[in-house]
Design a protein around this motif. Structure first.
Motif, PDB file in Angstrom:
ATOM      1  N   GLY A   1      33.552  24.440 -35.798  1.00 38.30           N
ATOM      2  CA  GLY A   1      33.443  23.086 -35.243  1.00 38.30           C
ATOM      3  C   GLY A   1      32.120  22.426 -35.605  1.00 38.30           C
ATOM      4  O   GLY A   1      32.083  21.248 -35.980  1.00 38.30           O
ATOM      5  N   VAL A   2      31.035  23.193 -35.504  1.00 36.21           N
ATOM      6  CA  VAL A   2      29.707  22.639 -35.832  1.00 36.21           C
ATOM      7  C   VAL A   2      29.636  22.276 -37.310  1.00 36.21           C
ATOM      8  O   VAL A   2      29.104  21.210 -37.677  1.00 36.21           O
ATOM      9  CB  VAL A   2      28.603  23.652 -35.458  1.00 36.21           C
ATOM     10  N   VAL A   3      30.163  23.144 -38.176  1.00 37.83           N
ATOM     11  CA  VAL A   3      30.152  22.863 -39.621  1.00 37.83           C
ATOM     12  C   VAL A   3      30.962  21.603 -39.917  1.00 37.83           C
ATOM     13  O   VAL A   3      30.540  20.757 -40.725  1.00 37.83           O
ATOM     14  CB  VAL A   3      30.715  24.068 -40.402  1.00 37.83           C
ATOM     15  N   GLY A   4      32.119  21.462 -39.279  1.00 32.38           N
ATOM     16  CA  GLY A   4      32.934  20.269 -39.488  1.00 32.38           C
ATOM     17  C   GLY A   4      32.204  18.995 -39.103  1.00 32.38           C
ATOM     18  O   GLY A   4      32.221  18.003 -39.845  1.00 32.38           O
ATOM     19  N   VAL A   5      31.531  19.021 -37.947  1.00 31.59           N
ATOM     20  CA  VAL A   5      30.798  17.833 -37.473  1.00 31.59           C
ATOM     21  C   VAL A   5      29.615  17.523 -38.385  1.00 31.59           C
ATOM     22  O   VAL A   5      29.404  16.366 -38.781  1.00 31.59           O
ATOM     23  CB  VAL A   5      30.322  18.050 -36.015  1.00 31.59           C
ATOM     24  N   LEU A   6      28.829  18.553 -38.737  1.00 32.04           N
ATOM     25  CA  LEU A   6      27.662  18.327 -39.597  1.00 32.04           C
ATOM     26  C   LEU A   6      28.071  17.829 -40.978  1.00 32.04           C
ATOM     27  O   LEU A   6      27.422  16.933 -41.544  1.00 32.04           O
ATOM     28  CB  LEU A   6      26.858  19.628 -39.737  1.00 32.04           C
TER      29      LEU A   6
ATOM     30  N   ALA B   1      36.143  21.774 -45.088  1.00 35.77           N
ATOM     31  CA  ALA B   1      34.949  22.604 -44.885  1.00 35.77           C
ATOM     32  C   ALA B   1      35.048  23.400 -43.584  1.00 35.77           C
ATOM     33  O   ALA B   1      34.671  24.577 -43.533  1.00 35.77           O
ATOM     34  CB  ALA B   1      33.703  21.719 -44.866  1.00 35.77           C
ATOM     35  N   MET B   2      35.563  22.772 -42.533  1.00 36.60           N
ATOM     36  CA  MET B   2      35.689  23.432 -41.232  1.00 36.60           C
ATOM     37  C   MET B   2      36.656  24.617 -41.302  1.00 36.60           C
ATOM     38  O   MET B   2      36.344  25.714 -40.833  1.00 36.60           O
ATOM     39  CB  MET B   2      36.163  22.438 -40.180  1.00 36.60           C
TER      40      MET B   2
END
Length: 343
Positions: A207-212, A232-233
């Motif tokens: 989730g963090v990777v998707g948002v960033l 990417a997520m």
């Protein structure tokens, strides 16, 4: 050697041979079964949390967990589908343009011309083997149908496991000698905790990777940021290899504007991957097994070669379980006791 001992050893050897043959010829089935176990652990961990929060029975908590996952998945799909559909169509248009742009840049160098010539030669070979192409397309279609069927089977088995995990654990313990049942019970629970913690950390880091990634693509004024961030997520589930695969379409689309834009995309993905590997995942997943990166990558490549996508997706959780088993059964029980006896 008496007859009883001889018979026992023969049965043991025959059992080992049968086990090796089953693993060799049914490896896909065993990995599907392991995928079902991983999914069941995910469902059980959520159901246990809901049970403790709402003070309700486990069966009702599991039902609520499954319904919540379905509602969240379907709801998110409906919310992002219009934008996702539009961006996916845009992606289909821009990737061929980026490939043509890449061909233009390659044609300006001597090594690039040689590379393009080899590709064109391969293209001529492909044109002369239309029958093989049709056969390959048929095989791909069949593999796609088979993959959907396998996913359905994994989901069903996972639901059965999650519905009554104690039944299957009890059945497994029946196969273990009475003197080792208590230790095996503790080991099963430790494997469950390891998988649950690993999954929790992995989904949070995804989730963090998707948002960033989405924020970074917006800042860089990239087209179709939603599609690229979702790719990417999802691929973050595969450590080491997944982020590299996710970076390729972003660089191709960035190449439509300029080589610099493709370079910016690569830098963005490397920064996000570095943050995920060295800050986000270690912070979130403190309780999980700390897997050595080189060993994890080698294990992924090994399973990816022999099992394809399923091997890549299941490589890391399987390695985590292997670490637990080796540590508890070999290092603690055998090596340390032997060292103590020798000293």
């Amino acid at each position: 050697m008496d007859f009883k001992t001889f018979t026992q050893r023969c049965i043991l050897v025959i059992s080992l041979v049968i086990a090796v043959l089953l693993i060799a010829f049914g490896i896909d089935f065993f990995f599907m079964l392991f995928a079902s176990v991983v999914l069941a652990v995910f469902l059980i961990s959520i159901a246990v949390k809901i049970k403790s929060w709402l003070k309700i029975k486990y069966g009702l908590a599991l039902t609520i967990s499954v319904l919540l996952i379905v509602i969240i998945t379907v709801g998110t799909g409906f919310l992002i589908y219009p934008s996702l559909n539009e961006q996916a169509a845009q992606m289909q248009k821009e990737i061929p343009q980026s490939i043509n742009k890449l061909r233009e840049h390659l044609s300006q160098t001597s090594w690039g011309k040689d590379l393009l010539k080899n590709i064109e030669d391969q293209g001529g070979i492909v044109k002369g083997n239309k029958k093989d192409i049709v056969n390959s397309a048929t095989a791909i279609f069949s593999a796609t149908i088979s993959s959907f069927a396998n996913i359905f089977v994994v989901l069903v088995i996972a639901l059965f496991f999650a519905a009554d995990p104690h039944l299957y654990k009890k059945g497994l313990l029946y196969l273990i000698p009475a003197r080792a049942v208590r230790k095996a019970d503790k080991l099963i629970h430790k494997c469950y905790e390891t998988l649950a913690n690993w999954l929790k950390g992995k989904f949070l880091s995804m989730g963090v990777v998707g948002v960033l990634t989405y924020i970074g693509l917006i800042v860089l004024d990239f087209p179709i940021p939603l599609v690229l961030s979702l790719i990417a997520m999802v691929l973050t589930f595969i450590p080491n290899i997944g982020p590299i695969i996710a970076m390729v379409p972003a660089m191709l689309i960035g190449l439509v504007k300029s080589p610099e834009q493709a370079l910016y995309a690569a830098v963005l993905y490397m920064i996000v991957q570095t943050l995920e590997s060295y800050l986000i995942t270690p912070y979130i997943n403190k309780k999980a097994v700390d897997l050595p990166p080189a060993l994890t990558l080698a294990w992924q490549v090994f399973l990816g070669i022999f099992l394809g996508g399923l091997g890549l997706f299941m490589a890391t959780p399987l390695l985590a379980i292997i670490f637990v088993l080796v540590n508890d059964l070999y290092v603690k029980d055998y090596l340390k006791k032997r060292s103590a006896d020798l000293s």
